[in-house]
Design a protein around this motif. Structure first.
Motif, mmCIF file in Angstrom:
data_model
loop_
_atom_site.group_PDB
_atom_site.id
_atom_site.type_symbol
_atom_site.label_atom_id
_atom_site.label_comp_id
_atom_site.label_asym_id
_atom_site.label_seq_id
_atom_site.Cartn_x
_atom_site.Cartn_y
_atom_site.Cartn_z
ATOM 1 N N MET A 1 1.171 -1.282 0.130
ATOM 2 C CA MET A 1 -0.106 -0.225 -0.048
ATOM 3 C C MET A 1 0.597 1.351 -0.268
ATOM 4 S SD MET A 1 -2.746 -1.210 2.826
ATOM 5 C CE MET A 1 -1.808 -1.929 3.581
ATOM 6 N N GLY A 2 2.781 0.551 0.186
ATOM 7 C CA GLY A 2 3.014 2.157 -0.053
ATOM 8 C C GLY A 2 3.128 2.715 1.567
ATOM 9 N N GLU A 3 2.955 1.894 2.614
ATOM 10 C CA GLU A 3 3.222 2.416 3.664
ATOM 11 C C GLU A 3 4.575 2.285 4.325
ATOM 12 O OE1 GLU A 3 -1.090 2.006 5.635
ATOM 13 O OE2 GLU A 3 0.577 0.261 5.188
ATOM 14 N N GLU A 4 5.568 2.831 4.632
ATOM 15 C CA GLU A 4 6.842 2.885 5.356
ATOM 16 C C GLU A 4 7.211 1.154 5.858
ATOM 17 O OE1 GLU A 4 11.418 5.083 6.968
ATOM 18 O OE2 GLU A 4 9.277 5.630 5.963
ATOM 19 N N ILE A 5 8.133 0.855 6.327
ATOM 20 C CA ILE A 5 8.305 -0.369 6.385
ATOM 21 C C ILE A 5 9.309 -1.185 7.467
ATOM 22 C CG2 ILE A 5 5.596 -1.952 5.823
ATOM 23 C CD1 ILE A 5 7.831 -3.784 4.563
ATOM 24 N N GLU A 6 9.357 -1.705 8.768
ATOM 25 C CA GLU A 6 10.694 -1.684 8.927
ATOM 26 C C GLU A 6 11.222 -3.525 8.370
ATOM 27 O OE1 GLU A 6 13.575 -2.420 12.572
ATOM 28 O OE2 GLU A 6 11.256 -1.565 13.111
ATOM 29 N N VAL A 7 12.839 -3.470 7.887
ATOM 30 C CA VAL A 7 12.986 -4.492 7.227
ATOM 31 C C VAL A 7 14.308 -4.738 7.742
ATOM 32 C CG1 VAL A 7 14.228 -5.508 5.643
ATOM 33 C CG2 VAL A 7 11.829 -4.329 5.072
#
Length: 123
Positions: A114-120
């Motif tokens: 959805m284009g939401e920033e996530i942590e990797v």
């Protein structure tokens, strides 16, 4: 519940080196993971890179459920998804990485479909 994604450090280094090598054009590939650990990139035959886009020949993308998303570079220096990026994210997997010039281990961000920033997490 959201998945917790991880990427092997050597894979992230390979992405950065590939992006540097492609500069000033964008670099693009797909991400392969097992147990939410990204361990490999997949280059698609027929991919065309330009200064502001990567065009994938999606007919060459294998039917492979270990492919979990994409990675591409932004020579502009800003790892923020464009409208075209968001459209592709929504159709091609659960985790997407944008690496930005100068392609260091600190110049990247990850996003969900959805284009939401996530942590990797780098491991």
């Amino acid at each position: 519940m959201n998945k917790v994604w991880k990427i092997k450090k050597e894979v992230l280094k390979l992405i950065m080196e590939s992006s540097k090598s492609s500069y000033p054009n964008e670099f693009g590939a797909f991400l392969r993971a097992k147990h939410n650990i990204i361990y490999e990139i997949i280059l698609l035959p027929g991919t065309v890179s330009g200064g502001s886009s990567v065009l994938y020949n999606l007919l060459m993308k294998p039917i492979d459920f270990t492919i979990v998303g994409s990675v591409h570079s932004h020579p502009s220096g800003f790892p923020i998804p464009s409208r075209a990026d968001l459209d592709m994210f929504s159709k091609t997997g659960d985790v997407h990485i944008i690496v930005a010039y100068p392609y260091t281990m600190n110049s990247w961000k990850a996003y969900n479909r959805m284009g939401e920033e996530i942590e990797v997490k780098v491991i």
